[in-house]
Design an enzyme around this catalytic site. Structure first.
Site, PDB file in Angstrom:
ATOM      1  N   CYS A 173     -61.317 -10.738 -14.100  1.00  0.00           N
ATOM      2  CA  CYS A 173     -61.872 -11.056 -15.427  1.00  0.00           C
ATOM      3  C   CYS A 173     -63.255 -10.468 -15.688  1.00  0.00           C
ATOM      4  O   CYS A 173     -63.412  -9.624 -16.566  1.00  0.00           O
ATOM      5  CB  CYS A 173     -61.908 -12.563 -15.603  1.00  0.00           C
TER       6      CYS A 173
HETATM    7  C1  UGA Z   1     -63.758 -16.389 -14.545  1.00  0.00           C
HETATM    8  C2  UGA Z   1     -64.439 -17.512 -15.347  1.00  0.00           C
HETATM    9  O1  UGA Z   1     -65.234 -18.322 -14.485  1.00  0.00           O
HETATM   10  C3  UGA Z   1     -63.391 -18.379 -16.053  1.00  0.00           C
HETATM   11  O2  UGA Z   1     -64.047 -19.348 -16.858  1.00  0.00           O
HETATM   12  C4  UGA Z   1     -62.533 -17.451 -16.927  1.00  0.00           C
HETATM   13  O3  UGA Z   1     -61.539 -18.172 -17.598  1.00  0.00           O
HETATM   14  C5  UGA Z   1     -61.871 -16.398 -16.040  1.00  0.00           C
HETATM   15  O4  UGA Z   1     -62.913 -15.635 -15.415  1.00  0.00           O
HETATM   16  C6  UGA Z   1     -60.996 -15.520 -16.897  1.00  0.00           C
HETATM   17  O5  UGA Z   1     -61.515 -14.824 -17.761  1.00  0.00           O
HETATM   18  O6  UGA Z   1     -59.790 -15.580 -16.769  1.00  0.00           O
HETATM   19  P1  UGA Z   1     -62.549 -16.174 -12.182  1.00  0.00           P
HETATM   20  O7  UGA Z   1     -62.861 -14.728 -12.336  1.00  0.00           O
HETATM   21  O8  UGA Z   1     -61.151 -16.573 -11.885  1.00  0.00           O
HETATM   22  O9  UGA Z   1     -62.980 -16.984 -13.514  1.00  0.00           O
HETATM   23  O10 UGA Z   1     -63.444 -16.801 -11.009  1.00  0.00           O
HETATM   24  P2  UGA Z   1     -64.998 -17.223 -10.868  1.00  0.00           P
HETATM   25  O11 UGA Z   1     -65.025 -18.448 -10.042  1.00  0.00           O
HETATM   26  O12 UGA Z   1     -65.668 -17.264 -12.180  1.00  0.00           O
HETATM   27  O13 UGA Z   1     -65.608 -16.025  -9.972  1.00  0.00           O
HETATM   28  C7  UGA Z   1     -65.709 -14.682 -10.399  1.00  0.00           C
HETATM   29  C8  UGA Z   1     -66.548 -13.898  -9.401  1.00  0.00           C
HETATM   30  O14 UGA Z   1     -67.928 -14.226  -9.555  1.00  0.00           O
HETATM   31  C9  UGA Z   1     -66.225 -14.182  -7.931  1.00  0.00           C
HETATM   32  O15 UGA Z   1     -66.271 -12.973  -7.202  1.00  0.00           O
HETATM   33  C10 UGA Z   1     -67.342 -15.115  -7.474  1.00  0.00           C
HETATM   34  O16 UGA Z   1     -67.633 -15.021  -6.098  1.00  0.00           O
HETATM   35  C11 UGA Z   1     -68.505 -14.593  -8.296  1.00  0.00           C
HETATM   36  N1  UGA Z   1     -69.542 -15.639  -8.538  1.00  0.00           N
HETATM   37  C12 UGA Z   1     -69.248 -16.729  -9.287  1.00  0.00           C
HETATM   38  C13 UGA Z   1     -70.815 -15.458  -7.998  1.00  0.00           C
HETATM   39  O17 UGA Z   1     -71.103 -14.449  -7.323  1.00  0.00           O
HETATM   40  N2  UGA Z   1     -71.773 -16.408  -8.256  1.00  0.00           N
HETATM   41  C14 UGA Z   1     -71.518 -17.503  -8.998  1.00  0.00           C
HETATM   42  O18 UGA Z   1     -72.450 -18.323  -9.195  1.00  0.00           O
HETATM   43  C15 UGA Z   1     -70.229 -17.673  -9.516  1.00  0.00           C
END
Ligand code: UGA
Length: 427
Positions: free
Chosen positions: A267
Protein backbone atom coordinates in the site's frame (compact mmCIF):
# COMPACT_ATOMS: atom_id res chain seq x y z
CA UNK A 1 -29.03 -9.27 6.08
CA UNK A 2 -27.80 -8.15 2.66
CA UNK A 3 -26.69 -10.35 -0.23
CA UNK A 4 -23.15 -9.21 -1.00
CA UNK A 5 -20.80 -10.17 -3.84
CA UNK A 6 -17.11 -9.47 -3.38
CA UNK A 7 -14.99 -9.31 -6.51
CA UNK A 8 -11.36 -10.21 -5.80
CA UNK A 9 -10.18 -12.52 -3.02
CA UNK A 10 -6.90 -10.92 -1.94
CA UNK A 11 -6.20 -9.68 1.60
CA UNK A 12 -8.89 -6.98 1.45
CA UNK A 13 -11.58 -8.98 -0.36
CA UNK A 14 -11.19 -12.09 1.75
CA UNK A 15 -11.15 -10.20 5.05
CA UNK A 16 -14.19 -8.14 4.04
CA UNK A 17 -16.04 -11.27 2.92
CA UNK A 18 -15.25 -13.28 6.04
CA UNK A 19 -16.17 -10.50 8.47
CA UNK A 20 -19.45 -9.63 6.72
CA UNK A 21 -20.38 -13.33 6.48
CA UNK A 22 -19.67 -13.77 10.19
CA UNK A 23 -21.93 -10.78 10.96
CA UNK A 24 -24.92 -12.39 9.25
CA UNK A 25 -24.73 -11.14 5.65
CA UNK A 26 -24.88 -13.66 2.82
CA UNK A 27 -21.59 -13.36 0.92
CA UNK A 28 -20.26 -14.76 -2.33
CA UNK A 29 -16.60 -14.23 -3.32
CA UNK A 30 -15.82 -14.05 -7.04
CA UNK A 31 -12.26 -14.67 -8.18
CA UNK A 32 -10.54 -15.92 -11.34
CA UNK A 33 -8.07 -17.99 -9.38
CA UNK A 34 -9.37 -21.54 -8.85
CA UNK A 35 -7.14 -22.42 -5.88
CA UNK A 36 -8.46 -19.36 -4.01
CA UNK A 37 -12.08 -20.24 -4.80
CA UNK A 38 -11.59 -23.90 -3.84
CA UNK A 39 -9.85 -22.93 -0.61
CA UNK A 40 -12.74 -20.68 0.50
CA UNK A 41 -15.35 -23.31 -0.38
CA UNK A 42 -13.38 -25.79 1.73
CA UNK A 43 -13.45 -23.35 4.66
CA UNK A 44 -9.80 -22.51 4.18
CA UNK A 45 -7.68 -19.63 2.99
CA UNK A 46 -4.64 -19.21 0.74
CA UNK A 47 -3.34 -16.21 2.71
CA UNK A 48 -2.26 -15.91 6.31
CA UNK A 49 -3.98 -13.29 8.43
CA UNK A 50 -4.66 -13.81 12.15
CA UNK A 51 -8.24 -14.98 12.82
CA UNK A 52 -9.21 -15.09 9.11
CA UNK A 53 -9.19 -18.84 8.55
CA UNK A 54 -11.42 -19.40 11.59
CA UNK A 55 -13.97 -16.85 10.33
CA UNK A 56 -13.99 -18.39 6.85
CA UNK A 57 -14.36 -21.90 8.15
CA UNK A 58 -17.28 -21.06 10.50
CA UNK A 59 -19.07 -18.93 7.88
CA UNK A 60 -18.73 -21.58 5.17
CA UNK A 61 -20.16 -24.24 7.50
CA UNK A 62 -23.05 -21.91 8.47
CA UNK A 63 -23.75 -21.37 4.76
CA UNK A 64 -23.22 -17.58 4.84
CA UNK A 65 -20.04 -17.65 2.72
CA UNK A 66 -19.15 -19.31 -0.56
CA UNK A 67 -16.93 -18.60 -3.56
CA UNK A 68 -17.20 -18.99 -7.32
CA UNK A 69 -15.25 -18.42 -10.51
CA UNK A 70 -18.43 -17.34 -12.24
CA UNK A 71 -19.92 -13.89 -11.61
CA UNK A 72 -23.28 -15.07 -12.98
CA UNK A 73 -23.66 -16.90 -9.68
CA UNK A 74 -23.67 -13.53 -7.93
CA UNK A 75 -26.46 -12.02 -9.98
CA UNK A 76 -28.94 -11.97 -7.08
CA UNK A 77 -26.57 -9.91 -4.93
CA UNK A 78 -27.74 -6.48 -3.79
CA UNK A 79 -24.30 -4.98 -3.18
CA UNK A 80 -21.13 -5.60 -5.22
CA UNK A 81 -17.82 -4.71 -3.60
CA UNK A 82 -14.86 -4.38 -5.96
CA UNK A 83 -11.69 -5.48 -4.13
CA UNK A 84 -9.32 -6.14 -7.04
CA UNK A 85 -5.69 -5.01 -7.26
CA UNK A 86 -4.58 -1.60 -8.56
CA UNK A 87 -0.92 -2.28 -9.45
CA UNK A 88 1.56 0.48 -10.13
CA UNK A 89 2.28 1.51 -13.74
CA UNK A 90 5.75 2.52 -14.93
CA UNK A 91 4.99 6.23 -14.30
CA UNK A 92 3.87 5.51 -10.72
CA UNK A 93 0.16 5.95 -11.46
CA UNK A 94 -2.43 3.31 -10.56
CA UNK A 95 -3.35 0.74 -13.19
CA UNK A 96 -7.16 0.63 -13.22
CA UNK A 97 -7.65 -2.16 -15.76
CA UNK A 98 -8.77 -4.70 -13.15
CA UNK A 99 -11.21 -2.18 -11.69
CA UNK A 100 -12.73 -1.47 -15.09
CA UNK A 101 -12.80 -5.19 -15.90
CA UNK A 102 -14.63 -5.98 -12.64
CA UNK A 103 -17.16 -3.19 -13.28
CA UNK A 104 -17.81 -4.52 -16.80
CA UNK A 105 -18.24 -8.08 -15.50
CA UNK A 106 -20.77 -6.88 -12.91
CA UNK A 107 -22.68 -4.91 -15.55
CA UNK A 108 -22.79 -7.85 -17.98
CA UNK A 109 -23.98 -10.24 -15.29
CA UNK A 110 -26.82 -7.88 -14.31
CA UNK A 111 -28.23 -7.03 -17.75
CA UNK A 112 -31.53 -8.79 -17.06
CA UNK A 113 -31.95 -7.69 -13.51
CA UNK A 114 -34.85 -5.43 -12.59
CA UNK A 115 -34.07 -4.88 -8.89
CA UNK A 116 -31.84 -1.99 -7.74
CA UNK A 117 -28.23 -2.83 -6.76
CA UNK A 118 -25.13 -0.91 -5.66
CA UNK A 119 -21.60 -1.21 -7.03
CA UNK A 120 -19.02 -0.06 -4.47
CA UNK A 121 -15.25 0.15 -4.88
CA UNK A 122 -13.10 -0.83 -1.93
CA UNK A 123 -9.71 -0.92 -3.68
CA UNK A 124 -7.54 2.20 -3.39
CA UNK A 125 -8.24 4.23 -6.54
CA UNK A 126 -7.44 7.79 -7.65
CA UNK A 127 -10.16 10.42 -7.25
CA UNK A 128 -12.58 10.25 -10.16
CA UNK A 129 -12.39 6.47 -10.64
CA UNK A 130 -15.84 5.60 -9.27
CA UNK A 131 -17.55 8.30 -11.30
CA UNK A 132 -15.50 8.17 -14.51
CA UNK A 133 -14.54 4.50 -14.81
CA UNK A 134 -16.74 2.27 -12.65
CA UNK A 135 -20.05 4.05 -13.29
CA UNK A 136 -19.79 4.20 -17.13
CA UNK A 137 -18.42 0.64 -17.34
CA UNK A 138 -21.41 -0.74 -15.41
CA UNK A 139 -23.85 1.43 -17.41
CA UNK A 140 -22.40 0.31 -20.74
CA UNK A 141 -22.25 -3.39 -19.93
CA UNK A 142 -25.68 -3.56 -18.27
CA UNK A 143 -27.61 -1.06 -20.36
CA UNK A 144 -28.85 0.45 -17.07
CA UNK A 145 -28.75 3.97 -15.66
CA UNK A 146 -26.72 4.96 -12.60
CA UNK A 147 -28.76 6.76 -9.94
CA UNK A 148 -31.91 5.12 -11.23
CA UNK A 149 -31.33 1.37 -11.76
CA UNK A 150 -28.18 1.07 -9.67
CA UNK A 151 -26.13 3.04 -7.17
CA UNK A 152 -22.40 3.74 -6.96
CA UNK A 153 -20.27 4.03 -3.81
CA UNK A 154 -16.62 4.21 -2.77
CA UNK A 155 -15.91 2.58 0.58
CA UNK A 156 -12.12 2.66 1.08
CA UNK A 157 -10.52 0.04 3.29
CA UNK A 158 -8.28 0.93 6.22
CA UNK A 159 -6.87 -2.49 7.13
CA UNK A 160 -3.31 -3.23 8.16
CA UNK A 161 -2.09 -6.64 7.06
CA UNK A 162 -1.42 -8.63 10.19
CA UNK A 163 -4.37 -6.87 11.94
CA UNK A 164 -6.90 -6.87 9.12
CA UNK A 165 -9.78 -8.67 10.88
CA UNK A 166 -9.40 -6.58 14.01
CA UNK A 167 -9.06 -3.30 12.04
CA UNK A 168 -12.18 -4.07 10.03
CA UNK A 169 -14.30 -5.18 12.96
CA UNK A 170 -13.30 -2.29 15.22
CA UNK A 171 -12.87 0.38 12.57
CA UNK A 172 -11.56 3.85 13.47
CA UNK A 173 -14.12 5.02 10.91
CA UNK A 174 -16.14 3.85 7.94
CA UNK A 175 -16.04 6.23 4.98
CA UNK A 176 -18.96 5.93 2.56
CA UNK A 177 -18.56 7.93 -0.62
CA UNK A 178 -21.88 8.01 -2.46
CA UNK A 179 -23.26 8.98 -5.84
CA UNK A 180 -26.57 9.79 -4.12
CA UNK A 181 -28.19 9.11 -0.76
CA UNK A 182 -30.00 5.98 -1.99
CA UNK A 183 -26.63 4.35 -2.86
CA UNK A 184 -25.12 5.43 0.47
CA UNK A 185 -28.12 4.26 2.53
CA UNK A 186 -27.61 0.73 1.23
CA UNK A 187 -23.92 0.68 2.18
CA UNK A 188 -24.74 2.30 5.51
CA UNK A 189 -27.11 -0.59 6.21
CA UNK A 190 -24.45 -3.17 5.21
CA UNK A 191 -21.87 -1.51 7.49
CA UNK A 192 -24.27 -1.14 10.45
CA UNK A 193 -22.70 -4.31 11.89
CA UNK A 194 -19.29 -2.59 12.02
CA UNK A 195 -18.38 -0.49 15.06
CA UNK A 196 -16.92 2.95 14.49
CA UNK A 197 -18.10 6.39 13.31
CA UNK A 198 -19.39 6.69 9.76
CA UNK A 199 -18.57 9.54 7.42
CA UNK A 200 -20.78 9.95 4.37
CA UNK A 201 -19.40 12.10 1.58
CA UNK A 202 -18.97 12.44 -2.17
CA UNK A 203 -17.23 9.80 -4.29
CA UNK A 204 -13.95 11.69 -5.01
CA UNK A 205 -13.68 12.84 -1.39
CA UNK A 206 -13.83 9.20 -0.22
CA UNK A 207 -11.19 8.24 -2.80
CA UNK A 208 -8.93 11.09 -1.69
CA UNK A 209 -9.39 10.36 2.04
CA UNK A 210 -7.67 7.01 1.55
CA UNK A 211 -4.70 8.58 -0.26
CA UNK A 212 -4.37 11.37 2.28
CA UNK A 213 -4.42 8.89 5.19
CA UNK A 214 -1.83 6.56 3.65
CA UNK A 215 0.46 9.39 2.51
CA UNK A 216 0.22 11.01 5.94
CA UNK A 217 1.20 7.75 7.66
CA UNK A 218 4.04 7.07 5.21
CA UNK A 219 5.34 10.63 5.72
CA UNK A 220 5.33 10.05 9.49
CA UNK A 221 7.49 6.95 9.04
CA UNK A 222 10.09 8.80 6.95
CA UNK A 223 10.01 11.65 9.49
CA UNK A 224 10.44 9.21 12.40
CA UNK A 225 13.42 7.63 10.64
CA UNK A 226 15.00 11.04 10.03
CA UNK A 227 14.67 11.95 13.71
CA UNK A 228 15.87 8.52 14.84
CA UNK A 229 18.91 8.61 12.51
CA UNK A 230 19.86 11.92 14.09
CA UNK A 231 19.27 10.57 17.61
CA UNK A 232 21.55 7.61 16.90
CA UNK A 233 24.31 9.88 15.61
CA UNK A 234 24.07 12.07 18.70
CA UNK A 235 23.87 9.12 21.13
CA UNK A 236 20.28 10.00 22.13
CA UNK A 237 17.68 7.30 22.86
CA UNK A 238 15.04 7.71 20.12
CA UNK A 239 12.41 5.60 21.96
CA UNK A 240 12.42 8.01 24.91
CA UNK A 241 12.23 10.98 22.55
CA UNK A 242 9.32 9.37 20.69
CA UNK A 243 7.49 8.67 23.95
CA UNK A 244 7.93 12.26 25.11
CA UNK A 245 6.83 13.71 21.77
CA UNK A 246 3.75 11.47 21.73
CA UNK A 247 2.65 12.80 25.13
CA UNK A 248 1.68 15.95 23.26
CA UNK A 249 -2.10 15.71 22.86
CA UNK A 250 -1.71 16.80 19.23
CA UNK A 251 0.51 13.79 18.40
CA UNK A 252 -1.39 10.52 18.78
CA UNK A 253 0.29 7.70 20.73
CA UNK A 254 -0.78 5.52 17.78
CA UNK A 255 0.97 7.74 15.21
CA UNK A 256 3.34 5.94 12.86
CA UNK A 257 6.59 6.99 14.49
CA UNK A 258 8.11 3.54 14.93
CA UNK A 259 11.54 3.98 13.37
CA UNK A 260 13.21 1.20 11.39
CA UNK A 261 13.87 0.05 7.85
CA UNK A 262 11.09 2.18 6.34
CA UNK A 263 7.71 1.26 4.88
CA UNK A 264 7.01 -1.84 2.83
CA UNK A 265 3.86 -3.64 1.80
CA UNK A 266 1.40 -3.39 -1.03
CA UNK A 267 0.00 0.00 0.00
CA UNK A 268 2.26 2.84 1.18
CA UNK A 269 4.94 2.61 -1.56
CA UNK A 270 2.31 2.28 -4.30
CA UNK A 271 -0.18 4.81 -2.93
CA UNK A 272 2.36 7.57 -2.31
CA UNK A 273 3.61 7.16 -5.87
CA UNK A 274 0.07 7.14 -7.29
CA UNK A 275 -0.99 10.33 -5.53
CA UNK A 276 2.28 11.97 -6.53
CA UNK A 277 1.63 10.99 -10.16
CA UNK A 278 -1.81 12.60 -9.89
CA UNK A 279 -0.30 15.81 -8.50
CA UNK A 280 2.25 15.89 -11.34
CA UNK A 281 -0.62 15.51 -13.83
CA UNK A 282 -2.08 18.64 -12.23
CA UNK A 283 1.30 20.42 -12.57
CA UNK A 284 1.66 20.58 -8.80
CA UNK A 285 4.84 20.13 -6.79
CA UNK A 286 4.97 17.32 -4.22
CA UNK A 287 7.85 18.33 -1.93
CA UNK A 288 6.65 16.31 1.07
CA UNK A 289 5.78 13.17 -0.92
CA UNK A 290 9.09 13.32 -2.84
CA UNK A 291 11.07 13.57 0.38
CA UNK A 292 9.02 10.77 1.98
CA UNK A 293 9.95 8.41 -0.86
CA UNK A 294 13.58 9.51 -1.13
CA UNK A 295 14.20 9.07 2.59
CA UNK A 296 12.47 5.70 2.52
CA UNK A 297 14.60 4.40 -0.36
CA UNK A 298 17.84 5.25 1.46
CA UNK A 299 16.84 4.00 4.91
CA UNK A 300 17.37 0.20 4.65
CA UNK A 301 20.87 0.66 3.24
CA UNK A 302 21.84 2.28 6.54
CA UNK A 303 21.61 -1.09 8.26
CA UNK A 304 24.00 -2.65 5.76
CA UNK A 305 26.42 0.27 6.21
CA UNK A 306 26.28 -0.27 9.95
CA UNK A 307 27.19 -3.96 9.62
CA UNK A 308 29.86 -3.20 6.98
CA UNK A 309 31.55 -0.80 9.42
CA UNK A 310 32.05 -3.67 11.88
CA UNK A 311 32.70 -6.60 9.51
CA UNK A 312 33.98 -7.45 6.04
CA UNK A 313 30.78 -8.66 4.33
CA UNK A 314 32.41 -10.63 1.51
CA UNK A 315 31.84 -14.38 2.00
CA UNK A 316 30.24 -13.88 5.42
CA UNK A 317 27.06 -15.85 6.05
CA UNK A 318 24.42 -13.26 6.96
CA UNK A 319 21.18 -14.52 8.48
CA UNK A 320 18.16 -12.36 7.61
CA UNK A 321 15.38 -13.04 10.10
CA UNK A 322 12.05 -12.16 8.52
CA UNK A 323 10.90 -11.85 4.91
CA UNK A 324 7.35 -10.54 5.37
CA UNK A 325 6.93 -6.74 5.24
CA UNK A 326 5.12 -6.83 8.59
CA UNK A 327 4.90 -9.44 11.33
CA UNK A 328 1.76 -11.63 11.30
CA UNK A 329 1.47 -11.64 7.52
CA UNK A 330 2.87 -13.86 4.77
CA UNK A 331 3.04 -10.93 2.32
CA UNK A 332 6.49 -10.02 1.00
CA UNK A 333 5.44 -7.26 -1.41
CA UNK A 334 7.91 -4.34 -1.19
CA UNK A 335 9.36 -5.88 1.97
CA UNK A 336 12.55 -4.17 3.09
CA UNK A 337 14.01 -7.65 3.70
CA UNK A 338 14.25 -8.00 -0.08
CA UNK A 339 16.30 -4.79 -0.34
CA UNK A 340 18.61 -6.00 2.44
CA UNK A 341 19.13 -9.37 0.73
CA UNK A 342 19.75 -7.77 -2.66
CA UNK A 343 22.34 -5.40 -1.21
CA UNK A 344 24.08 -8.15 0.77
CA UNK A 345 24.34 -10.29 -2.35
CA UNK A 346 25.74 -7.29 -4.27
CA UNK A 347 28.42 -7.04 -1.60
CA UNK A 348 29.24 -10.74 -2.07
CA UNK A 349 27.88 -11.92 1.27
CA UNK A 350 26.06 -15.27 1.47
CA UNK A 351 22.48 -14.88 2.64
CA UNK A 352 20.45 -17.31 4.72
CA UNK A 353 16.86 -16.24 5.31
CA UNK A 354 13.91 -17.41 7.38
CA UNK A 355 10.32 -16.36 8.00
CA UNK A 356 7.61 -18.14 9.98
CA UNK A 357 4.92 -17.60 7.28
CA UNK A 358 6.40 -15.97 4.16
CA UNK A 359 8.88 -18.58 2.89
CA UNK A 360 6.46 -19.96 0.28
CA UNK A 361 5.72 -16.50 -1.11
CA UNK A 362 9.44 -15.74 -1.18
CA UNK A 363 10.04 -18.93 -3.18
CA UNK A 364 7.23 -18.08 -5.62
CA UNK A 365 7.66 -14.33 -6.02
CA UNK A 366 11.35 -13.54 -5.60
CA UNK A 367 14.33 -14.56 -7.68
CA UNK A 368 16.89 -13.47 -5.09
CA UNK A 369 19.59 -16.00 -4.52
CA UNK A 370 19.17 -16.61 -0.79
CA UNK A 371 19.38 -19.95 0.96
CA UNK A 372 16.36 -20.65 3.18
CA UNK A 373 16.53 -22.00 6.71
CA UNK A 374 13.81 -24.23 8.10
CA UNK A 375 13.69 -22.47 11.48
CA UNK A 376 14.89 -19.30 13.13
CA UNK A 377 17.20 -21.29 15.36
CA UNK A 378 18.77 -23.09 12.40
CA UNK A 379 19.37 -19.70 10.79
CA UNK A 380 21.15 -18.41 13.87
CA UNK A 381 23.22 -21.55 14.27
CA UNK A 382 24.38 -21.44 10.64
CA UNK A 383 24.99 -17.65 10.31
CA UNK A 384 27.94 -15.44 11.21
CA UNK A 385 25.83 -12.32 11.68
CA UNK A 386 22.09 -11.87 12.28
CA UNK A 387 19.87 -9.08 10.93
CA UNK A 388 16.32 -8.67 12.30
CA UNK A 389 14.27 -7.60 9.27
CA UNK A 390 10.72 -8.30 10.49
CA UNK A 391 9.63 -7.96 14.12
CA UNK A 392 7.98 -11.37 14.53
CA UNK A 393 7.44 -11.78 18.30
CA UNK A 394 8.70 -15.39 18.23
CA UNK A 395 12.18 -14.15 17.18
CA UNK A 396 12.55 -12.80 20.73
CA UNK A 397 12.61 -16.31 22.15
CA UNK A 398 15.44 -17.65 19.98
CA UNK A 399 18.84 -18.34 21.43
CA UNK A 400 21.22 -15.88 19.77
CA UNK A 401 24.26 -17.27 21.61
CA UNK A 402 27.18 -14.92 20.98
CA UNK A 403 26.28 -14.12 17.33
CA UNK A 404 26.36 -10.40 16.45
CA UNK A 405 22.76 -9.17 16.15
CA UNK A 406 21.60 -5.99 14.36
CA UNK A 407 18.00 -4.78 14.44
CA UNK A 408 16.27 -3.28 11.40
CA UNK A 409 12.95 -3.48 13.25
CA UNK A 410 12.61 -2.91 16.98
CA UNK A 411 12.16 -6.31 18.59
CA UNK A 412 14.15 -6.56 21.80
CA UNK A 413 13.52 -4.72 25.07
CA UNK A 414 16.35 -2.27 25.56
CA UNK A 415 16.90 -3.78 29.03
CA UNK A 416 17.21 -7.33 27.74
CA UNK A 417 19.03 -7.53 24.38
CA UNK A 418 20.87 -10.62 23.03
CA UNK A 419 24.39 -11.16 24.41
CA UNK A 420 26.23 -9.74 21.37
CA UNK A 421 23.69 -7.03 20.46
CA UNK A 422 25.19 -4.52 18.03
CA UNK A 423 22.33 -2.00 18.02
CA UNK A 424 19.41 -0.98 15.88
CA UNK A 425 19.41 0.72 12.51
CA UNK A 426 18.62 4.06 14.14
CA UNK A 427 18.72 3.40 17.87
C1 UGA B 1 -1.44 0.34 5.53
C2 UGA B 1 -2.27 1.26 6.44
O1 UGA B 1 -1.76 1.23 7.77
C3 UGA B 1 -3.74 0.82 6.45
O2 UGA B 1 -4.50 1.74 7.23
C4 UGA B 1 -4.24 0.82 5.00
O3 UGA B 1 -5.57 0.41 4.92
C5 UGA B 1 -3.38 -0.15 4.18
O4 UGA B 1 -2.02 0.32 4.22
C6 UGA B 1 -3.90 -0.18 2.77
O5 UGA B 1 -3.84 0.84 2.09
O6 UGA B 1 -4.43 -1.19 2.36
P1 UGA B 1 -0.33 -2.07 5.73
O7 UGA B 1 0.53 -1.59 4.61
O8 UGA B 1 -1.03 -3.37 5.58
O9 UGA B 1 -1.46 -0.97 6.08
O10 UGA B 1 0.55 -2.20 7.06
P2 UGA B 1 1.17 -1.14 8.12
O11 UGA B 1 1.06 -1.77 9.45
O12 UGA B 1 0.60 0.20 7.94
O13 UGA B 1 2.74 -1.13 7.72
C7 UGA B 1 3.25 -0.64 6.50
C8 UGA B 1 4.76 -0.56 6.57
O14 UGA B 1 5.15 0.56 7.37
C9 UGA B 1 5.44 -1.77 7.22
O15 UGA B 1 6.62 -2.08 6.52
C10 UGA B 1 5.77 -1.30 8.64
O16 UGA B 1 6.90 -1.95 9.20
C11 UGA B 1 6.08 0.16 8.39
N1 UGA B 1 5.84 1.00 9.60
C12 UGA B 1 4.59 1.14 10.10
C13 UGA B 1 6.93 1.65 10.19
O17 UGA B 1 8.08 1.54 9.73
N2 UGA B 1 6.70 2.45 11.28
C14 UGA B 1 5.46 2.62 11.80
O18 UGA B 1 5.33 3.37 12.80
C15 UGA B 1 4.39 1.94 11.20
Amino acid sequence: MTKIAIIGSGYVGTTTAAVFASKGHSVICIDRDKPKVDAINNGECTIFEPGLKELISSSVSKGSLRASLNIAEAKDSEVFLICVGTPMKADGSADLDYIEGAAKDIGSALKDRSKYFVVATRSTVPPGTARNIVLPAVEKASGKKAGQDFGVCMVPEFLREGHAVQDFTNADRVVIGELDSKSGDMLNEVYSCIKGPKLRCGLPEAEMIKYMANSYLAKDISFANEMANLCKSEGIDYWTVKKGAQLDSRISPRSFLVAGLGFGGSCFPKDVRAIRALAKKNNLNTFVLDATLKADAEQPLKLIEQVAKDFELKNKKIGVLGLAFNPDTDDIRESKSLILIEELIKRKAKVLAYDPKAIENFRKESNLNAELASSGQELIDKSDIILIATAWKEFKDLSYKDKPVYEGRKLFDSANPPKNYKGGICW
